[in-house]
Design a protein around this motif. Structure first.
Motif, PDB file in Angstrom:
ATOM      1  N   LEU A  62       0.839  -1.197   0.000  1.00  0.00           N
ATOM      2  CA  LEU A  62       0.000   0.000   0.000  1.00  0.00           C
ATOM      3  C   LEU A  62       0.876   1.250   0.000  1.00  0.00           C
ATOM      4  O   LEU A  62       1.925   1.295   0.635  1.00  0.00           O
ATOM      5  N   GLY A  63       0.405   2.281  -0.710  1.00  0.00           N
ATOM      6  CA  GLY A  63       1.066   3.574  -0.643  1.00  0.00           C
ATOM      7  C   GLY A  63       0.502   4.366   0.516  1.00  0.00           C
ATOM      8  O   GLY A  63      -0.715   4.404   0.708  1.00  0.00           O
ATOM      9  N   VAL A  64       1.383   4.989   1.320  1.00  0.00           N
ATOM     10  CA  VAL A  64       0.941   5.745   2.492  1.00  0.00           C
ATOM     11  C   VAL A  64       1.591   7.122   2.474  1.00  0.00           C
ATOM     12  O   VAL A  64       2.801   7.244   2.275  1.00  0.00           O
ATOM     13  N   VAL A  65       0.770   8.153   2.680  1.00  0.00           N
ATOM     14  CA  VAL A  65       1.268   9.533   2.743  1.00  0.00           C
ATOM     15  C   VAL A  65       0.843  10.115   4.088  1.00  0.00           C
ATOM     16  O   VAL A  65      -0.348  10.117   4.421  1.00  0.00           O
ATOM     17  N   PHE A  66       1.817  10.613   4.859  1.00  0.00           N
ATOM     18  CA  PHE A  66       1.546  11.172   6.177  1.00  0.00           C
ATOM     19  C   PHE A  66       1.588  12.694   6.136  1.00  0.00           C
ATOM     20  O   PHE A  66       2.113  13.303   5.206  1.00  0.00           O
ATOM     21  N   GLN A  67       1.064  13.310   7.191  1.00  0.00           N
ATOM     22  CA  GLN A  67       1.079  14.762   7.295  1.00  0.00           C
ATOM     23  C   GLN A  67       2.493  15.309   7.411  1.00  0.00           C
ATOM     24  O   GLN A  67       2.818  16.360   6.874  1.00  0.00           O
ATOM     25  N   ASN A  68       3.381  14.576   8.098  1.00  0.00           N
ATOM     26  CA  ASN A  68       4.737  15.074   8.347  1.00  0.00           C
ATOM     27  C   ASN A  68       5.743  14.664   7.266  1.00  0.00           C
ATOM     28  O   ASN A  68       6.952  14.729   7.478  1.00  0.00           O
ATOM     29  N   TYR A  69       5.228  14.207   6.113  1.00  0.00           N
ATOM     30  CA  TYR A  69       6.035  13.860   4.931  1.00  0.00           C
ATOM     31  C   TYR A  69       6.849  12.574   5.103  1.00  0.00           C
ATOM     32  O   TYR A  69       6.872  11.737   4.207  1.00  0.00           O
ATOM     33  N   ALA A  70       7.553  12.410   6.239  1.00  0.00           N
ATOM     34  CA  ALA A  70       8.362  11.214   6.515  1.00  0.00           C
ATOM     35  C   ALA A  70       9.379  10.943   5.412  1.00  0.00           C
ATOM     36  O   ALA A  70       9.590   9.815   4.991  1.00  0.00           O
ATOM     37  N   LEU A  71      10.036  12.000   4.933  1.00  0.00           N
ATOM     38  CA  LEU A  71      11.065  11.859   3.910  1.00  0.00           C
ATOM     39  C   LEU A  71      12.434  11.669   4.562  1.00  0.00           C
ATOM     40  O   LEU A  71      12.636  11.963   5.737  1.00  0.00           O
ATOM     41  N   PHE A  72      13.395  11.172   3.778  1.00  0.00           N
ATOM     42  CA  PHE A  72      14.767  11.004   4.251  1.00  0.00           C
ATOM     43  C   PHE A  72      15.544  12.294   3.981  1.00  0.00           C
ATOM     44  O   PHE A  72      15.831  12.621   2.817  1.00  0.00           O
ATOM     45  N   PRO A  73      15.902  13.058   5.009  1.00  0.00           N
ATOM     46  CA  PRO A  73      16.526  14.371   4.787  1.00  0.00           C
ATOM     47  C   PRO A  73      17.915  14.299   4.150  1.00  0.00           C
ATOM     48  O   PRO A  73      18.362  15.274   3.541  1.00  0.00           O
ATOM     49  N   HIS A  74      18.598  13.146   4.277  1.00  0.00           N
ATOM     50  CA  HIS A  74      19.954  13.038   3.729  1.00  0.00           C
ATOM     51  C   HIS A  74      19.957  12.621   2.259  1.00  0.00           C
ATOM     52  O   HIS A  74      21.015  12.557   1.633  1.00  0.00           O
ATOM     53  N   ALA A 130       4.694  11.209  -4.592  1.00  0.00           N
ATOM     54  CA  ALA A 130       5.371  10.475  -5.661  1.00  0.00           C
ATOM     55  C   ALA A 130       5.974   9.176  -5.136  1.00  0.00           C
ATOM     56  O   ALA A 130       5.902   8.133  -5.799  1.00  0.00           O
ATOM     57  N   ARG A 131       6.587   9.218  -3.951  1.00  0.00           N
ATOM     58  CA  ARG A 131       7.179   8.010  -3.381  1.00  0.00           C
ATOM     59  C   ARG A 131       6.113   6.952  -3.089  1.00  0.00           C
ATOM     60  O   ARG A 131       6.344   5.756  -3.242  1.00  0.00           O
ATOM     61  N   ALA A 132       4.912   7.395  -2.683  1.00  0.00           N
ATOM     62  CA  ALA A 132       3.838   6.454  -2.382  1.00  0.00           C
ATOM     63  C   ALA A 132       3.234   5.848  -3.642  1.00  0.00           C
ATOM     64  O   ALA A 132       2.617   4.774  -3.589  1.00  0.00           O
ATOM     65  N   LEU A 133       3.424   6.519  -4.779  1.00  0.00           N
ATOM     66  CA  LEU A 133       2.808   6.058  -6.032  1.00  0.00           C
ATOM     67  C   LEU A 133       3.783   5.342  -6.959  1.00  0.00           C
ATOM     68  O   LEU A 133       3.347   4.689  -7.914  1.00  0.00           O
ATOM     69  N   PRO A 138      -2.172  -0.661  -5.308  1.00  0.00           N
ATOM     70  CA  PRO A 138      -3.605  -0.707  -5.623  1.00  0.00           C
ATOM     71  C   PRO A 138      -4.411   0.277  -4.786  1.00  0.00           C
ATOM     72  O   PRO A 138      -5.499   0.689  -5.176  1.00  0.00           O
ATOM     73  N   VAL A 139      -3.880   0.624  -3.594  1.00  0.00           N
ATOM     74  CA  VAL A 139      -4.579   1.523  -2.673  1.00  0.00           C
ATOM     75  C   VAL A 139      -3.589   2.559  -2.160  1.00  0.00           C
ATOM     76  O   VAL A 139      -2.457   2.237  -1.802  1.00  0.00           O
ATOM     77  N   LEU A 140      -4.053   3.816  -2.113  1.00  0.00           N
ATOM     78  CA  LEU A 140      -3.260   4.912  -1.567  1.00  0.00           C
ATOM     79  C   LEU A 140      -3.946   5.404  -0.298  1.00  0.00           C
ATOM     80  O   LEU A 140      -5.109   5.795  -0.323  1.00  0.00           O
ATOM     81  N   LEU A 141      -3.215   5.371   0.828  1.00  0.00           N
ATOM     82  CA  LEU A 141      -3.722   5.840   2.111  1.00  0.00           C
ATOM     83  C   LEU A 141      -3.100   7.200   2.407  1.00  0.00           C
ATOM     84  O   LEU A 141      -1.881   7.360   2.340  1.00  0.00           O
TER      85      LEU A 141
END
Length: 344
Positions: A62-74, A130-133, A138-141
């Motif tokens: 599943l693709g998941v997108v959070f409010q705080n982005y949860a990206l890798f800063p490095h 983009a990372r979640a897709l 099949p499902v994006l949360l």
């Protein structure tokens, strides 16, 4: 302390469904249960006909997108997006192709080499999307994905997310507490309170035909006034408290049960003028107490025998010229009037 209770929800393939509710209503816990981050004590989660209740999050695809982005800063933008494909051991050529595809999809094709810490909040959320897709789930949360953004940027990304949804046809389960966001984006909205779905329907259904007083009071602005109900069937007569001789008409869509009732009318459904309008079944006399300029609309507070009634009208209409102290008539159709049991 209870976290969710009796949620039951079926989402069709390609549908955009929003869980809408106040903090603590259970919407985020429900989404996290679907994602696999919360284990349910009972009940099941199925995706594409396959039960996944006991599968860990990484096995649910599943693709998941959070409010705080949860990206890798490095990592730069490209590497953040490529990460899910690298974990799936995709060949380098396929990764490059898919990363390029989703960068164009979210309009970041020129920022692939930039570090995510150099991006604006809106751009970072596009990277997270983009990372979640990128691995074609099949499902994006999406859990409050726009909550940290200012209003103008939030509205821009609402349009972008809907465009991407239409273009890809991905199934979306979206969580928000923003009513306008839910209205503008959803195919259906599930309004939640205390771990239960109070109403599930299209944006028009939940707004125009609320099934209970909670939905009516939560979703948009509403005028409530105590009434006695006479008659049975689809059309009933309402007698507002403290207004002898005043009768209003309402259309009910289910049998009314209870001892005490409230009538409800939306502010924008009321036509206000200095004379009663025979076109409308319902008429109520009052006096303008307050006028608030809201940009595109003007909000009037009108004192009536049934209490204070809010009216929203275009700033360009003649009603916008009504000043405090003006005697007015409120006119509206029976089909715009809802009735709810006060003890339910």
């Amino acid at each position: 302390m209870m976290a969710v209770d009796q949620v039951s929800l079926d989402i069709a393939a390609g549908e955009f469904v929003t869980l809408l509710g106040l903090s603590g209503s259970g919407k985020s816990t429900t989404l996290m249960t679907v994602a696999g981050f919360v284990d349910p004590d009972q009940g099941t989660v199925s995706i594409s006909g396959k039960e996944v209740t006991t599968l860990p999050p990484e096995k649910r695809n599943l693709g998941v997108v959070f409010q705080n982005y949860a990206l890798f800063p490095h990592l730069n933008v490209r590497d953040n997006i490529a990460f899910p494909l690298q974990m799936r051991r995709q060949p380098a050529g396929a990764i490059d192709k898919e990363v390029k595809r989703v960068l164009e999809l979210v309009s970041l094709q020129d920022l692939g080499e930039r570090r995510v810490t150099e991006l604006s909040g809106g751009q970072q959320q596009r990277v997270a999307l983009a990372r979640a897709l990128v691995f074609a789930p099949p499902v994006l949360l999406m859990d409050e994905p726009l909550g940290a953004l200012d209003r103008q940027l939030r509205e821009q990304l609402q349009v972008e997310i809907k465009r991407i949804h239409r273009q890809l046809g991905v199934t979306v389960l979206y969580v928000t507490h923003d009513q306008e966001e839910a209205l503008s984006m959803s195919d259906r909205i599930a309004i939640m309170a205390d771990g239960r779905i109070q109403q599930l329907g299209t944006p028009a259904e939940v707004y125009m035909r609320p099934e209970n007083s909670f939905v009516a009071g939560f979703f948009g602005e509403s005028n409530f006034f105590p009434v006695a109900v006479e008659g049975a069937g689809e059309r009933v007569t309402l007698r507002p408290d403290n207004l002898d001789g005043t009768m209003l008409q309402a259309i009910t869509r289910r049998p009314l049960q209870g001892r005490r009732f409230f009538g409800m009318i939306r502010p924008e459904a009321i036509q206000v003028g200095t004379e009663p309008d025979p076109v409308f079944e319902n008429k109520l006399q009052g006096t303008v107490e307050q006028q608030d300029f809201l940009g595109a609309t003007v909000r009037l507070t009108v004192r009536t025998g049934a209490g204070a009634i809010a009216v929203r009208t275009s700033r360009l209409g003649r009603a916008a010229e009504l000043t405090p102290g003006t005697a007015v008539w409120l006119n509206w159709h029976a089909e715009e009037t809802a009735v709810f049991a006060a003890d339910r």
